[in-house]
Each structure stands twice: as structure tokens, then as C-alpha cells.
Enzyme design. Sequence first.
Site, PDB file in Angstrom:
ATOM      1  N   GLU A 272       0.831  -1.192   0.007  1.00 33.67           N
ATOM      2  CA  GLU A 272       0.169  -0.047  -0.001  1.00 33.67           C
ATOM      3  C   GLU A 272       0.952   1.356  -0.073  1.00 33.67           C
ATOM      4  O   GLU A 272       0.487   2.361  -0.623  1.00 33.67           O
ATOM      5  CB  GLU A 272      -0.787   0.018   1.166  1.00 33.67           C
ATOM      6  CG  GLU A 272      -2.098   0.997   1.103  1.00 33.67           C
ATOM      7  CD  GLU A 272      -3.071   0.626   2.136  1.00 33.67           C
ATOM      8  OE1 GLU A 272      -4.188   0.328   1.833  1.00 33.67           O
ATOM      9  OE2 GLU A 272      -2.940   0.719   3.451  1.00 33.67           O
ATOM     10  N   HIS A 293       8.923 -26.556   1.540  1.00 34.88           N
ATOM     11  CA  HIS A 293       8.001 -27.745   0.752  1.00 34.88           C
ATOM     12  C   HIS A 293       6.846 -27.347  -0.245  1.00 34.88           C
ATOM     13  O   HIS A 293       6.235 -28.209  -0.627  1.00 34.88           O
ATOM     14  CB  HIS A 293       7.509 -28.881   1.930  1.00 34.88           C
ATOM     15  CG  HIS A 293       8.757 -29.202   2.529  1.00 34.88           C
ATOM     16  ND1 HIS A 293       9.431 -30.485   2.355  1.00 34.88           N
ATOM     17  CD2 HIS A 293       9.177 -28.751   3.926  1.00 34.88           C
ATOM     18  CE1 HIS A 293      10.484 -30.564   3.263  1.00 34.88           C
ATOM     19  NE2 HIS A 293      10.446 -29.738   4.250  1.00 34.88           N
ATOM     20  N   LYS A 404     -13.132   1.752  -2.393  1.00 35.21           N
ATOM     21  CA  LYS A 404     -14.260   1.930  -1.181  1.00 35.21           C
ATOM     22  C   LYS A 404     -15.307   2.955  -1.559  1.00 35.21           C
ATOM     23  O   LYS A 404     -16.471   2.502  -1.259  1.00 35.21           O
ATOM     24  CB  LYS A 404     -13.230   3.005   0.009  1.00 35.21           C
ATOM     25  CG  LYS A 404     -12.414   2.073   1.032  1.00 35.21           C
ATOM     26  CD  LYS A 404     -11.715   2.746   1.870  1.00 35.21           C
ATOM     27  CE  LYS A 404     -10.871   2.176   2.679  1.00 35.21           C
ATOM     28  NZ  LYS A 404     -10.191   3.053   3.606  1.00 35.21           N
TER      29      LYS A 404
END
Length: 431
Positions: A272, A293, A404
Site C-alpha cells: 500500500e 516444501h 471504497k
Amino acid sequence: MYLDIGNALASVATPGVSRASLDRLDDRVARAHERIVDGIDDREFGYASLALPERTDAAHVEETVAPLADSEAVLTVGIGGSALGAATVSAALGRGAADAHVLDNVDPQGASEVLDALPLEETAVHVVSRSGTTAETLANFLVVREAMTEAGVDWTERTVVTTGEDGPLRALAEEHDLPAFDVPEGVPGRFSVLSSVGLVPAAIQGHDVAGLLAGGRAGREALAPSLYDCPAYGYGAVCYALENRGATTNVLMPYAERLEYFAEWFAQLWAESLGKDGLGQTPVRALGATDQHSQLQLYRAGRHDKVVTLVRPRDRPGRAIPGTDIEGLSYLGGSDLGTLLDAEFEATEASLAAADLPNVRLELDALDAEGVGRLLYDMEVACILAGELMDVSTFTQPAVEWGKRAARGLLGGGDFAEAEAVAGKERLEIE
């Protein structure tokens, strides 16, 4: 904090940074250091974050939450920087006197499972929203409040608020006389961990809040006008240099399960803050030794567009491995899980270097309050330094604000042009 960038040098890795390039970059680091220190001293927006260790009053935080100190659980209700810092601190320091939980998403199934598992009558709730209007946070809090009421719990006796000077959440706190903290002025949410935003749950858990702030102050005192004298600057500078040379992905891989949430916090901080103007490394979260792994194959044999940041505490508790007569396993007997994990760390580090992939070692003394506070502070410094070198607006997040507004418009929270883009989505559906 201890930093080793040897495996990021051009003599070891591709891409890599030559010592001569680092020397030239150090002049820019010195100038950025002056800008950062001036910003801290003047409490400028964003730079004020690095003054939090001296601005935050640990005693005030602990005294305010003292009525909730007997809680069996603490639930943080927030999103992004309003939740990740608190979750990181609580996870890094362990359970303490209460279990820590987070509601930072609006997945109905996830929210229901969290609430169903909580002893609501013994749960402290910390609601965090700077604006007091964050849709996800307020929606979750309304759900939590209803669940408590239905369980016969007086939610007003179990709730602490951190918010701005005004807004719906502040009005609610005043109406019900809830204990309330102010979000720190001039501090973006993702940089707010060393304030009440990140420290309230830790205080309820009985963790050493003063120690966390002391670790942050140690990071402030370690600032120096050279990447060779300041681990935080060294890390920010080498990440900047590697990105310019093609390492556009930064894999953060802690070798301590308590730091798994730290990788989440780092991902927000790095993405951000630095993802601007077509720039910014993509942060990737991994966990050692587990992801040796599952992901290491790609890091060693895939594209050379990554730097791997390996993180561990130098001191950790032990757990003995019992002896065994099983053929092929006897070498493990009499050793220790911590010794094995450290061997995995060093083997991964060496394997990446053998594959010419740049990697960096970050170590903290221990997973205690001061160590965690120093780690968080230094990563904020590294991010701000990288932003200075990149010449981006480190402390803003315009792309987040676009989303938003679109979501709020879709929910009927106002007339926002961004919401119209949803209806205009291009479709190619396959069933």
C-alpha cells in the site's frame, strides 16, 4: 535488528547489487535520512508515525483497559491497518492472559465461526476505525453487538473504541460512555501499530506494552545517515536497488510461527505504501520451514524476479527431539526442534545463493516485547526510506479509496461515479 545483505550482492546473485552501486546509493540515503528526521521532528503527516514510540503512553493504555484485564479473549474489529498491527503484536508475543481474535473481513461464515467460538461474556472487543464510517468494520461491530446482546452480555461493558475526533463511532462511544482512544494524528493506519490501534489487545492480554515502545525507541535511536550504519536503511535501500534491477517480488519468509501474522502486516505496509506510479515490489508471504516444501521450488528454479527476505529470532525456546533407533532417523535424536529449524533456515539461505537468487537475512534478538517493537519500527523505517528513494507518495493509498467509494455506492451509501464501473463490467461467461 541485525541485517545481512551479502547474498544480495552482484558477486553472489542475479539480479544483485554491486558494492560500488551501494556506495553511490549511500549519498542518497544520507539525504533521505535528513528528510525523514526533519519529518519526524516536525510531526509531518506519515513521518509522524516514527515518533509513536515516544508519543504513545503505555501507562495510559494499560490503565484504560484495566477493567477488561480479566478477559479470556480479546476481539479486534477493524480492517487493514486497523487490525493487522494488533494481530501481529498479539501473535508475535503469544497468548498471554487472553486469546486474541480478529474480525477483519465481512465473510458471513467466517464471522459466525469466530463469534460462535468466543466466550462472549468474557470477551473484550476493540473496535478501530479512524473515520468511524468504515463499512466493513461498522458492519462487523453491529453483528458483534447483536451477538452479545442475544447472549445476555452488556456489550457496553466489554467494548473499547479507537477512532477519530468525530464520526458515528465517536458519537457511539460518547453516547454509551465507552473507553475510547484517539487515532494518532498524522499517522496512516498501516503505520499505527505502535499506538493504541495496535497495542490495546496486547495490553488486555497482559503483554509488556512499555517494552514494545522501548523497542521502537531503540529503532529511532539507531537511525544514522548511512545504509551501512542503520539496518532499517540498509534493508530499504537494498530492496529499492534490487527492484530497479528486476527483483519486483519480495518474499518475506519468517522462521517462527509467531511471525506469520508479521508477514501479513508487512505485505500491507509494502504494497500500500510503495505500489505507486507503476512501481513497487509485490510482497509475498511465506513461512519457514513449511514453505520450503511448497514454494521454494519456484524461488530457486523460476524467474529471477524475486528477493527472499529470511527472518528469525536469534534466541528461541527449545524442544528436545526424543532419541530413536529407527534407521535413517537416529541422527535427529538428542537434537532440538529449534536447532532443526535454524538448520532449515541456513540451508534455505545457502540454496537460494547457490541458485543465484538474491536473499537477505533479518534477525531480531528474541521474540519478546522489545524485539518485536524494534522489528516493526525498523520495517516502517525501511518502507519510508524506500519510498523516498523511489520518489513516490508513500503515505497515501488512492487506489484503495477508489474501491471504497465503489463499494459504498453499490450499498446505497451515496452517489459515487466509481460504482458505475461495476455495471459496465466486460463479460465473457462460461458455464
